[in-house]
Every structure is written in C-alpha cells, then in structure tokens.
Scaffold this motif. Structure first.
Motif, PDB file in Angstrom:
ATOM      1  N   THR A   1       0.831  -1.329  -0.034  1.00  0.00           N
ATOM      2  CA  THR A   1       0.065   0.002  -0.087  1.00  0.00           C
ATOM      3  C   THR A   1       0.718   1.125   0.028  1.00  0.00           C
ATOM      4  O   THR A   1       0.787   2.338  -0.691  1.00  0.00           O
ATOM      5  CB  THR A   1      -0.961  -0.045   1.278  1.00  0.00           C
ATOM      6  N   TYR A   2       1.968   1.227   0.956  1.00  0.00           N
ATOM      7  CA  TYR A   2       2.847   2.419   0.810  1.00  0.00           C
ATOM      8  C   TYR A   2       3.394   2.796  -0.475  1.00  0.00           C
ATOM      9  O   TYR A   2       3.654   3.764  -1.078  1.00  0.00           O
ATOM     10  CB  TYR A   2       3.897   2.073   1.949  1.00  0.00           C
ATOM     11  N   LEU A   3       3.882   1.592  -1.119  1.00  0.00           N
ATOM     12  CA  LEU A   3       4.388   1.798  -2.612  1.00  0.00           C
ATOM     13  C   LEU A   3       3.387   2.352  -3.583  1.00  0.00           C
ATOM     14  O   LEU A   3       3.824   3.234  -4.345  1.00  0.00           O
ATOM     15  CB  LEU A   3       5.061   0.404  -3.103  1.00  0.00           C
ATOM     16  N   LYS A   4       2.200   1.765  -3.405  1.00  0.00           N
ATOM     17  CA  LYS A   4       1.310   2.384  -4.403  1.00  0.00           C
ATOM     18  C   LYS A   4       0.841   3.785  -4.146  1.00  0.00           C
ATOM     19  O   LYS A   4       0.045   4.317  -5.241  1.00  0.00           O
ATOM     20  CB  LYS A   4       0.092   1.326  -4.371  1.00  0.00           C
TER      21      LYS A   4
ATOM     22  N   GLU B   1       7.714   3.831 -10.586  1.00  0.00           N
ATOM     23  CA  GLU B   1       6.358   3.838 -10.951  1.00  0.00           C
ATOM     24  C   GLU B   1       5.765   4.991 -10.794  1.00  0.00           C
ATOM     25  O   GLU B   1       6.001   5.927  -9.718  1.00  0.00           O
ATOM     26  CB  GLU B   1       5.634   2.679 -10.334  1.00  0.00           C
ATOM     27  N   SER B   2       5.135   5.814 -11.767  1.00  0.00           N
ATOM     28  CA  SER B   2       4.502   7.007 -11.434  1.00  0.00           C
ATOM     29  C   SER B   2       3.079   6.814 -11.051  1.00  0.00           C
ATOM     30  O   SER B   2       2.376   5.996 -11.761  1.00  0.00           O
ATOM     31  CB  SER B   2       4.579   7.923 -12.603  1.00  0.00           C
ATOM     32  N   VAL B   3       2.535   7.444  -9.882  1.00  0.00           N
ATOM     33  CA  VAL B   3       1.443   7.131  -9.410  1.00  0.00           C
ATOM     34  C   VAL B   3       0.520   8.191  -9.176  1.00  0.00           C
ATOM     35  O   VAL B   3       1.236   9.466  -9.079  1.00  0.00           O
ATOM     36  CB  VAL B   3       1.458   6.273  -8.231  1.00  0.00           C
TER      37      VAL B   3
ATOM     38  N   LYS C   1      -2.326  14.550  -7.989  1.00  0.00           N
ATOM     39  CA  LYS C   1      -1.061  14.920  -8.442  1.00  0.00           C
ATOM     40  C   LYS C   1       0.085  13.467  -8.886  1.00  0.00           C
ATOM     41  O   LYS C   1      -0.269  12.796  -8.226  1.00  0.00           O
ATOM     42  CB  LYS C   1      -0.123  15.891  -7.596  1.00  0.00           C
ATOM     43  N   LYS C   2       0.835  13.770  -9.651  1.00  0.00           N
ATOM     44  CA  LYS C   2       1.558  12.607  -9.962  1.00  0.00           C
ATOM     45  C   LYS C   2       2.975  12.570  -9.122  1.00  0.00           C
ATOM     46  O   LYS C   2       3.310  13.768  -8.765  1.00  0.00           O
ATOM     47  CB  LYS C   2       2.295  12.548 -11.389  1.00  0.00           C
ATOM     48  N   LYS C   3       2.988  11.289  -8.659  1.00  0.00           N
ATOM     49  CA  LYS C   3       4.141  11.238  -7.668  1.00  0.00           C
ATOM     50  C   LYS C   3       5.075   9.768  -8.038  1.00  0.00           C
ATOM     51  O   LYS C   3       4.554   9.056  -8.391  1.00  0.00           O
ATOM     52  CB  LYS C   3       3.958  10.964  -6.252  1.00  0.00           C
ATOM     53  N   ASP C   4       6.246   9.900  -8.014  1.00  0.00           N
ATOM     54  CA  ASP C   4       6.983   8.673  -8.417  1.00  0.00           C
ATOM     55  C   ASP C   4       7.494   8.063  -7.125  1.00  0.00           C
ATOM     56  O   ASP C   4       7.587   8.447  -5.939  1.00  0.00           O
ATOM     57  CB  ASP C   4       8.663   9.218  -8.722  1.00  0.00           C
ATOM     58  N   SER C   5       7.046   6.461  -7.255  1.00  0.00           N
ATOM     59  CA  SER C   5       7.409   5.706  -6.476  1.00  0.00           C
ATOM     60  C   SER C   5       8.455   4.801  -6.614  1.00  0.00           C
ATOM     61  O   SER C   5       8.527   4.493  -7.896  1.00  0.00           O
ATOM     62  CB  SER C   5       6.133   4.673  -6.288  1.00  0.00           C
ATOM     63  N   ARG C   6       9.520   4.590  -5.794  1.00  0.00           N
ATOM     64  CA  ARG C   6      10.841   4.069  -6.151  1.00  0.00           C
ATOM     65  C   ARG C   6      11.131   2.639  -5.086  1.00  0.00           C
ATOM     66  O   ARG C   6      10.975   2.832  -4.014  1.00  0.00           O
ATOM     67  CB  ARG C   6      11.768   4.855  -6.035  1.00  0.00           C
TER      68      ARG C   6
END
Length: 470
Positions: A244-247, A366-368, A378-383
């Motif tokens: 969930t944190y990554l998503k 991943e851009s979420v 807003k768009k945010k990158d997950s890594r």
C-alpha cells in the motif's frame, strides 16, 4: 692599501666577485618568486602531500560551493595559534573555493561573550547563513575524530572529517528542506551502522526505527523506508502495508541477507515489481576479489546523480543474492539495473549452478496518482531499490577496505528517492596507514608481484657476478 687593491685585481678575485653577483641575483629572483607565489589563491599554491590527502576537497563539496547562491559565514571560535595545523589549513583552503564563504577567527579568551552569542563552545566552527536564519556548530572533535577500541587505545586522531562536516553544515544552513527515513525491525534486520546514519544526517536525513509488527501503516512523514537484511519473512498484514505504501508513492530500499527461512512474501513483492530473486547465492569467477568467487566486484552502470562521487567503480558485494528481470504486475513499472555480474555469474545452490548475468542492484520506479493535503490529485514517483546483500553497508566491510565506494553508491541511491536533494555526504578520511589491495588477481598481478621483482634481482646478481670475475 695597495696590497688590498691588488687582491681585488687578480683573476681569482674577479671570478669571486662575479660569483657573488650571480648568487645575489639568484637570491633576489627566489625572494621575488616567493612573494609572487604568496599572492596566489590558497587553492592554487597549496599542494596536498599528506599520506591520505586530507586536504583534498571532494567533487561533491566543489559542486556545492560552486553553486552556492547564499552568503555563509564561518566563525572559528578558537585560539588560532593553538589550533591544529590540519584544521587551520583545511579551513583556509575550503573557504578559498567560494567567494560566498567568509571566515572569521574569534579568540574565546579575548572575547568570552562569543560563546554565549553563538551558543557554542570553544574549539568549534559556527556556520551561519543570514538568508535562511539557520546556524549550526561543528566541534573540532568532530573533524579530528578519535576512536578508541580494544585494538586502539591511543588518544591520537584516527580520522579527518573536515570536508564532510563543513559541506554538511553549509548545505544545512542554506537549505530548509529536511527528510525522514525509517529502518524496519522485527525480522532479524541489522541495525544501520553509525557510518551510514552519520552520512544520512549529513544529507539532512534524520533516521528512526520502525517495527512493522506494531505499525498498522507507514508514518506519513516517511520519505524512505529501509529494510536492512531481514532474515525472516513479512507477515500477510505487513506485506499489505508495504504494498500500500508503494502504491501511494512511497520509497522503499531493501538490502537482502543470508537466511535459510522462506521469504515468500518479501520476494513476492519484489517480483511484482519485476525483480525475481534467484535461488542460492551468486558467484562470479570473472568479477571477484582475490579468487574468492562469492566476494563480488560487480559491473556498475550508473549515470547522473547515481554516479556522483564514483570514480573507480570499486564496490564489493559479499554473499549476495541475485535477481533476474521479469514482467511486473503493472505496465507502469519500469525496472533499471545499475549493478550486475559478468556473463559468467552463477546462482549456486547445494544441488546445482545456474550460469547467467544476475542483477545485484536494481531500481523499479512507477509514476502514481495521489492526493495532496488539499485533496487535489498529483503525480508522484514511487521507487523500490533492491541490493543483493546488506553486506554492502556493513561496517566491517566498509572500514576494512578504505578505497571502496560502497557507501557512496548507497547514499546516491538513498538521495535518488528524495526530491530536490543530492548526495552531499562525504566520508571521513583515515589518518592511519593504508595498504593497497588487488581486486582482480591474475596474470598481471603475478607479473607485478613475482616476475618483475625476480627479474630485477636476477639481473642484479648477473651484473654483480660479472664484475666480481673481472
């Protein structure tokens, strides 16, 4: 008088007068040359001839000082004449790299009120920036570091951290943004060493422990979650919290470790992001340290910020797991390997060896789409960054091999997760004797260590024997 005049009219006297004149001219030229050289900037006229290059300013620091857009004052609260030459010399050389830096020495004996004014103690450097109204203090003991242990009971300094301390302080007072990282516990993880936490703090990253067993979610202020060598698997609920944190745009860094337990849930999350952990441990006869196939010297393929401060590609991975790339669960996930074995790498188990190229370090991004505090999307990158071995940052490894760039690579991957920050952490320099080591022994090593010295000795013996017969 006539006899004295005749003495100066002889050929020898004329030669002597000529020699004195030439000597006087040469001395005058030397004095003039020294006066001219003394006017040159400190960074040009001072050459670092110390054994460990303690006066060498790192490229990280040079980049920071070159881009410095705010005035910074360095108030040295100490008696200048009694200050260690190494500290005094380094401060002068460091300040000469930027016109934005101003150094002022304040004698605490003559001006005791300075201790109260700057809220510090004597023998310290106060770094201050009026534009941000931020200030910090560096003790001389943090620059000349004394470490006592069972093997070292002397009181002499063992490390010099002038570059790291000053650069971190300048970055701190000129930037207001700070970050928060958590490292997990409860699964046999290894605690982060002081070397790692010190470097993270230099990059304005505070570090705290997080027990996933008792946490129903990852704290909102978490900019980076670190799993440093878990040896037991996540529970079903913990795996859900992590996913969930990554998503939601979170950043996770996982360093794998040796374990004989099933790691189905953790490895399952990695596989969802396109990183499948191979069975066994990785050996590489082509890229190894002194013939030990499990002590890997990987191929690095880093660029941009990930390559900052890396010059020799000397990274050591011990008892590492390996990964192969697979299809991620979502097309929006992009996988990039930055560290791998040669084509002759092998995943070794008790039953078989599987040859191939294995990733030892990789990142899945991943851009979420997330909602901010105002409810706007807003768009945010997950890594998700994964290393095959937590020995990458083990203190016994990083302190035993002073030339390794393990910590530099690790810190580059840490700051890659954070917006608007670079890895400005600089490791201390050892003041102890260093020894060279050969990472890839082979024909060249045998030639240097055995063949050439033998030929020199043999040649000398032949020359000696021939001369003896004459």
């Amino acid at each position: 008088m006539d006899k004295i005049k005749q003495l100066f009219q002889t050929k020898n006297s004329r030669r002597g007068s000529y020699s004195i004149a030439v000597t006087a001219v040469v001395i005058g030229i030397v004095i003039l040359f020294n006066l001219l050289v003394a006017q040159l900037p400190q960074k040009i006229r001072q050459i670092d001839i110390s054994d460990t290059n303690i006066y060498e300013i790192s490229s990280t620091s040079q980049k920071l000082l070159k881009n410095l857009d705010k005035d910074v004052s360095l108030y040295v609260i100490a008696e200048k004449g009694n200050t260690d030459d190494r500290i005094r010399t380094f401060i002068t050389k460091y300040a000469s790299l930027s016109s934005r830096l101003r150094v002022e020495w304040i004698d605490p004996v003559l001006h005791p009120s300075a201790l109260t004014k700057y809220d510090t103690e004597k023998n310290s450097i106060v770094v201050s920036c009026k534009a941000t109204d931020r200030q910090t203090s560096i003790s001389f003991d943090d620059i000349l570091v004394t470490e006592s242990s069972y093997y070292n009971t002397s009181s002499s300094a063992t490390k010099f951290d002038g570059d790291g301390q000053l650069t971190s302080a300048v970055d701190y007072v000129t930037n207001t943004k700070e970050y928060k990282a958590y490292y997990t516990s409860g699964h046999g993880e290894t605690a982060l060493s002081s070397s790692v936490t010190d470097l993270m703090e230099k990059s304005r990253i505070s570090v705290s422990e997080l027990n996933l067993l008792t946490a129903s979610s990852i704290p909102e202020d978490c900019d980076l979650l670190i799993l440093n060598g878990p040896t037991s698997d996540l529970t079903k609920d913990e795996a859900k919290v992590l996913t969930t944190y990554l998503k939601k745009g979170g950043n996770v860094m996982s360093l794998l470790a040796y374990t004989d337990k099933s790691m189905t849930r953790l490895y399952g999350i990695l596989e969802d992001y396109g990183l499948k952990v191979a069975n066994g441990y990785i050996a590489d006869a082509e890229r190894c340290y002194q013939g030990n196939y499990y002590y890997l010297i990987p191929n690095l393929s880093v660029s941009g910020d990930m390559a900052s401060g890396i010059s020799s590609n000397s990274v050591l991975m011990i008892n590492s797991k390996g990964m192969t790339q697979t299809d991620p669960v979502r097309d929006t996930i992009n996988v990039e390997s930055f560290m791998a074995t040669s084509e002759n790498g092998c995943a070794v188990t008790e039953k078989k060896q599987t040859q191939g190229t294995y990733m030892l370090g990789a990142a899945a991004t991943e851009s979420v789409t997330v909602k901010d505090s105002g409810g706007k999307k807003k768009k945010k990158d997950s890594r998700l960054t994964v290393y095959g071995s937590n020995m990458l940052i083990d203190a016994q490894v990083t302190e035993s091999f002073s030339t390794l760039e393990n910590l530099t690579l690790f810190m580059n991957s840490v700051t890659a997760n954070l917006d608007s920050t670079d890895n400005i952490s600089v490791s201390p320099k050892s003041l102890q004797v260093t020894y060279n080591s050969i990472a890839h022994p082979g024909i060249f090593s045998i030639l240097i260590i055995f063949v050439i010295p033998f030929m020199v000795i043999a040649g000398g013996f032949v020359v000696w024997f021939r001369r003896r017969r004459r």
